[in-house]
Design a protein around this motif. Structure first.
Motif, PDB file in Angstrom:
ATOM      1  N   GLY A  24     -45.352   1.036   4.328  1.00  0.00           N
ATOM      2  CA  GLY A  24     -45.210   0.056   3.267  1.00  0.00           C
ATOM      3  C   GLY A  24     -46.440  -0.814   3.212  1.00  0.00           C
ATOM      4  N   ASN A  25     -46.276  -2.079   2.802  1.00  0.00           N
ATOM      5  CA  ASN A  25     -47.394  -2.993   2.626  1.00  0.00           C
ATOM      6  C   ASN A  25     -47.072  -4.351   3.245  1.00  0.00           C
ATOM      7  OD1 ASN A  25     -49.298  -1.473   0.593  1.00  0.00           O
ATOM      8  ND2 ASN A  25     -47.234  -1.252  -0.231  1.00  0.00           N
ATOM      9  N   ILE A  26     -48.048  -4.898   3.968  1.00  0.00           N
ATOM     10  CA  ILE A  26     -47.963  -6.253   4.494  1.00  0.00           C
ATOM     11  C   ILE A  26     -49.017  -7.084   3.770  1.00  0.00           C
ATOM     12  CG2 ILE A  26     -48.184  -7.714   6.520  1.00  0.00           C
ATOM     13  CD1 ILE A  26     -47.363  -5.311   8.218  1.00  0.00           C
ATOM     14  N   VAL A  27     -48.573  -8.117   3.049  1.00  0.00           N
ATOM     15  CA  VAL A  27     -49.473  -8.956   2.256  1.00  0.00           C
ATOM     16  C   VAL A  27     -49.507 -10.350   2.884  1.00  0.00           C
ATOM     17  CG1 VAL A  27     -49.940  -9.937  -0.012  1.00  0.00           C
ATOM     18  CG2 VAL A  27     -48.905  -7.656   0.184  1.00  0.00           C
ATOM     19  N   GLY A  28     -50.693 -10.889   3.068  1.00  0.00           N
ATOM     20  CA  GLY A  28     -50.874 -12.186   3.712  1.00  0.00           C
ATOM     21  C   GLY A  28     -51.684 -12.009   4.977  1.00  0.00           C
ATOM     22  N   SER A  29     -52.368 -13.076   5.414  1.00  0.00           N
ATOM     23  CA  SER A  29     -53.159 -12.985   6.640  1.00  0.00           C
ATOM     24  C   SER A  29     -52.247 -12.557   7.783  1.00  0.00           C
ATOM     25  CB  SER A  29     -53.835 -14.319   6.950  1.00  0.00           C
ATOM     26  OG  SER A  29     -52.867 -15.329   7.146  1.00  0.00           O
ATOM     27  N   PHE A  30     -52.729 -11.639   8.614  1.00  0.00           N
ATOM     28  CA  PHE A  30     -51.862 -10.985   9.594  1.00  0.00           C
ATOM     29  C   PHE A  30     -52.413 -11.169  10.992  1.00  0.00           C
ATOM     30  CE2 PHE A  30     -50.499  -7.156  11.971  1.00  0.00           C
ATOM     31  CZ  PHE A  30     -49.129  -7.349  11.890  1.00  0.00           C
ATOM     32  N   ASN A  31     -51.529 -11.601  11.912  1.00  0.00           N
ATOM     33  CA  ASN A  31     -51.919 -11.767  13.308  1.00  0.00           C
ATOM     34  C   ASN A  31     -50.867 -11.089  14.187  1.00  0.00           C
ATOM     35  OD1 ASN A  31     -53.017 -12.522  15.735  1.00  0.00           O
ATOM     36  ND2 ASN A  31     -52.579 -14.709  15.525  1.00  0.00           N
ATOM     37  N   ASN A  32     -51.250  -9.965  14.774  1.00  0.00           N
ATOM     38  CA  ASN A  32     -50.377  -9.264  15.697  1.00  0.00           C
ATOM     39  C   ASN A  32     -50.652  -9.811  17.090  1.00  0.00           C
ATOM     40  OD1 ASN A  32     -48.547  -7.261  16.654  1.00  0.00           O
ATOM     41  ND2 ASN A  32     -50.288  -5.944  17.176  1.00  0.00           N
ATOM     42  N   PHE A  37     -39.627  -0.670   7.910  1.00  0.00           N
ATOM     43  CA  PHE A  37     -39.702  -0.261   6.507  1.00  0.00           C
ATOM     44  C   PHE A  37     -39.079   1.124   6.369  1.00  0.00           C
ATOM     45  CE2 PHE A  37     -43.663  -2.926   6.842  1.00  0.00           C
ATOM     46  CZ  PHE A  37     -43.172  -3.997   6.102  1.00  0.00           C
ATOM     47  N   THR A  38     -38.153   1.261   5.435  1.00  0.00           N
ATOM     48  CA  THR A  38     -37.488   2.553   5.234  1.00  0.00           C
ATOM     49  C   THR A  38     -37.775   3.162   3.871  1.00  0.00           C
ATOM     50  OG1 THR A  38     -35.480   1.432   4.461  1.00  0.00           O
ATOM     51  CG2 THR A  38     -35.628   1.950   6.815  1.00  0.00           C
ATOM     52  N   ASP A  39     -38.353   2.387   2.948  1.00  0.00           N
ATOM     53  CA  ASP A  39     -38.654   2.883   1.608  1.00  0.00           C
ATOM     54  C   ASP A  39     -40.137   2.672   1.350  1.00  0.00           C
ATOM     55  OD1 ASP A  39     -38.893   3.567  -1.034  1.00  0.00           O
ATOM     56  OD2 ASP A  39     -37.388   2.169  -1.794  1.00  0.00           O
ATOM     57  N   ALA A  40     -40.936   3.711   1.645  1.00  0.00           N
ATOM     58  CA  ALA A  40     -42.391   3.568   1.578  1.00  0.00           C
ATOM     59  C   ALA A  40     -42.885   3.207   0.191  1.00  0.00           C
ATOM     60  CB  ALA A  40     -43.058   4.864   2.045  1.00  0.00           C
ATOM     61  N   ALA A  41     -42.183   3.646  -0.839  1.00  0.00           N
ATOM     62  CA  ALA A  41     -42.638   3.415  -2.212  1.00  0.00           C
ATOM     63  C   ALA A  41     -42.484   1.961  -2.630  1.00  0.00           C
ATOM     64  CB  ALA A  41     -41.874   4.323  -3.170  1.00  0.00           C
ATOM     65  N   HIS A  42     -41.533   1.231  -2.026  1.00  0.00           N
ATOM     66  CA  HIS A  42     -41.254  -0.125  -2.487  1.00  0.00           C
ATOM     67  C   HIS A  42     -41.305  -1.175  -1.378  1.00  0.00           C
ATOM     68  CE1 HIS A  42     -39.126   2.645  -5.301  1.00  0.00           C
ATOM     69  NE2 HIS A  42     -39.678   1.841  -6.203  1.00  0.00           N
ATOM     70  N   ALA A  43     -41.451  -0.774  -0.130  1.00  0.00           N
ATOM     71  CA  ALA A  43     -41.404  -1.724   0.980  1.00  0.00           C
ATOM     72  C   ALA A  43     -42.609  -2.654   0.952  1.00  0.00           C
ATOM     73  CB  ALA A  43     -41.358  -0.966   2.306  1.00  0.00           C
ATOM     74  N   MET A  44     -42.348  -3.967   1.038  1.00  0.00           N
ATOM     75  CA  MET A  44     -43.441  -4.943   1.041  1.00  0.00           C
ATOM     76  C   MET A  44     -42.994  -6.177   1.807  1.00  0.00           C
ATOM     77  SD  MET A  44     -45.552  -6.767  -2.070  1.00  0.00           S
ATOM     78  CE  MET A  44     -46.329  -5.227  -2.526  1.00  0.00           C
ATOM     79  N   LEU A  45     -43.854  -6.631   2.706  1.00  0.00           N
ATOM     80  CA  LEU A  45     -43.663  -7.885   3.416  1.00  0.00           C
ATOM     81  C   LEU A  45     -44.713  -8.842   2.879  1.00  0.00           C
ATOM     82  CD1 LEU A  45     -42.253  -9.465   5.662  1.00  0.00           C
ATOM     83  CD2 LEU A  45     -43.874  -8.473   7.281  1.00  0.00           C
ATOM     84  N   ASN A  91     -49.937  -0.251   5.163  1.00  0.00           N
ATOM     85  CA  ASN A  91     -51.097  -0.995   4.701  1.00  0.00           C
ATOM     86  C   ASN A  91     -50.974  -2.474   5.067  1.00  0.00           C
ATOM     87  OD1 ASN A  91     -52.576   1.090   3.136  1.00  0.00           O
ATOM     88  ND2 ASN A  91     -50.748   1.064   1.858  1.00  0.00           N
ATOM     89  N   VAL A  92     -52.071  -3.038   5.587  1.00  0.00           N
ATOM     90  CA  VAL A  92     -52.190  -4.478   5.789  1.00  0.00           C
ATOM     91  C   VAL A  92     -53.272  -4.940   4.834  1.00  0.00           C
ATOM     92  CG1 VAL A  92     -52.689  -6.336   7.403  1.00  0.00           C
ATOM     93  CG2 VAL A  92     -51.467  -4.293   8.193  1.00  0.00           C
ATOM     94  N   VAL A  93     -52.877  -5.744   3.834  1.00  0.00           N
ATOM     95  CA  VAL A  93     -53.759  -6.006   2.700  1.00  0.00           C
ATOM     96  C   VAL A  93     -54.854  -7.008   3.031  1.00  0.00           C
ATOM     97  CG1 VAL A  93     -53.835  -6.858   0.321  1.00  0.00           C
ATOM     98  CG2 VAL A  93     -51.940  -5.383   1.059  1.00  0.00           C
ATOM     99  N   SER A  94     -54.552  -8.037   3.829  1.00  0.00           N
ATOM    100  CA  SER A  94     -55.511  -9.114   4.090  1.00  0.00           C
ATOM    101  C   SER A  94     -56.178  -8.951   5.450  1.00  0.00           C
ATOM    102  CB  SER A  94     -54.795 -10.472   4.009  1.00  0.00           C
ATOM    103  OG  SER A  94     -54.184 -10.656   2.749  1.00  0.00           O
ATOM    104  N   SER A  95     -57.089  -9.873   5.765  1.00  0.00           N
ATOM    105  CA  SER A  95     -57.764  -9.846   7.054  1.00  0.00           C
ATOM    106  C   SER A  95     -56.745  -9.965   8.183  1.00  0.00           C
ATOM    107  CB  SER A  95     -58.787 -10.977   7.162  1.00  0.00           C
ATOM    108  OG  SER A  95     -59.865 -10.767   6.276  1.00  0.00           O
ATOM    109  N   ALA A  96     -57.055  -9.331   9.324  1.00  0.00           N
ATOM    110  CA  ALA A  96     -56.078  -9.271  10.405  1.00  0.00           C
ATOM    111  C   ALA A  96     -56.754  -9.389  11.757  1.00  0.00           C
ATOM    112  CB  ALA A  96     -55.297  -7.963  10.326  1.00  0.00           C
ATOM    113  N   THR A  97     -55.987  -9.902  12.724  1.00  0.00           N
ATOM    114  CA  THR A  97     -56.380  -9.882  14.126  1.00  0.00           C
ATOM    115  C   THR A  97     -55.241  -9.231  14.912  1.00  0.00           C
ATOM    116  OG1 THR A  97     -55.445 -12.091  14.514  1.00  0.00           O
ATOM    117  CG2 THR A  97     -57.790 -11.958  13.939  1.00  0.00           C
ATOM    118  N   SER A  98     -55.581  -8.637  16.041  1.00  0.00           N
ATOM    119  CA  SER A  98     -54.554  -8.015  16.868  1.00  0.00           C
ATOM    120  C   SER A  98     -54.888  -8.172  18.344  1.00  0.00           C
ATOM    121  CB  SER A  98     -54.393  -6.524  16.537  1.00  0.00           C
ATOM    122  OG  SER A  98     -53.395  -5.945  17.359  1.00  0.00           O
ATOM    123  N   GLY A  99     -53.971  -8.819  19.048  1.00  0.00           N
ATOM    124  CA  GLY A  99     -54.039  -8.876  20.497  1.00  0.00           C
ATOM    125  C   GLY A  99     -52.944  -8.047  21.118  1.00  0.00           C
TER     126      GLY A  99
END
Length: 266
Positions: free
Chosen positions: A34-42, A11-19, A56-64
């Protein structure tokens, strides 16, 4: 959406970056602000916040995989975050100012901790006596990290992890100050007596001055070695409390004997 191993999303534009996707699975690198929208699994990748920026990660997330904050970067999970076995959380400290010199892992709801926590220095002044770092912020917390790796401090200081799982804070303090009031004295002895022979995780066990997971005579020895030490003026090195008979009346522990404790052989 699937970010494969070796692939990068920056992400290079913090004001508008969204996944924005129903679900995001990451095996590669996600970097920036920026923002990541949707269930997230790293699953096995790396997610890192740019220095001085917020991801920001908007939804519930897991990370391994790895969650990393550059000096001043913040990862903010706006729902739940469940860390998995083999996961890694990393911080780089360049000073004591949150948001510019060190970053934070924020979880609005529930944080489930496991895996490893590693802290490194990234230049700047060495941490001083009494300094604290608010690395984790959460609505609620369960679990513990299987390993916690911390950098070396100046002689006479140690890392106090007693608030890590309740407030998300690491503190620099004097060994033996198990009450966290800034002085090694009889109140620390009282706490050890109340928790005598209790066992548990060194990060959460009250009275475990030497961090071996058991409250016993070895913890008394730590207090004896640092008896009546308090924070130095200006947050510098630890110093012994002034116990001159007349000046001692101005201290907080004038009612305690200034005689040093003998070490207990166990």
């Amino acid at each position: 959406m699937y970010n494969s191993a070796g692939a990068e999303i920056r992400f290079t534009d913090a004001a508008h970056a969204m996944l924005n996707a129903t679900s995001v699975t990451n095996y590669g690198l996600i970097d920036g602000a920026g923002n990541i929208v949707g269930s997230f699994n790293n699953v096995g990748g790396t997610v890192q916040a740019a220095s001085g920026q917020i991801l920001n990660v908007v939804s519930s997330a897991t990370s391994g995989g790895t969650l990393s904050r550059a000096s001043g970067g913040t990862l903010n999970f706006q729902s739940n975050l469940m860390l998995q076995s083999g996961s890694a959380v990393q911080f780089a400290l360049a000073g004591g100012t949150l948001g510019t010199q060190y970053g934070q892992l924020g979880v609005t709801s529930a944080l489930t901790a496991t895996g490893s926590l590693a802290v490194t220095f990234a230049g700047g002044d060495d941490p001083h006596n009494g300094e604290q770092f608010h690395l984790l912020k959460f609505g609620s917390e369960s679990g513990t990290f299987s390993s916690v790796t911390l950098p070396s401090l100046d002689p006479g200081l140690h890392w106090d992890t007693s608030l890590l799982y309740t407030q998300g804070i690491l503190r620099v303090s004097i060994p033996g100050d198990v009450t966290g009031d800034g002085i090694t004295n009889g109140l620390d002895i009282n706490l050890i007596a109340n928790k005598w022979l209790h066992t548990g995780s060194p990060a959460t066990l009250p009275g475990d001055a030497n961090g071996d997971g058991t409250v016993n005579g070895l913890d008394i020895n730590v207090i004896a070695t640092h008896w009546l030490q308090t924070y130095g003026a200006g947050g510098g090195r630890a110093r012994a409390l002034d116990t001159h008979p007349r000046r001692a009346r101005r201290t907080r522990i004038a009612d305690l004997s200034p005689s040093p404790l003998r070490k207990i052989a166990v």
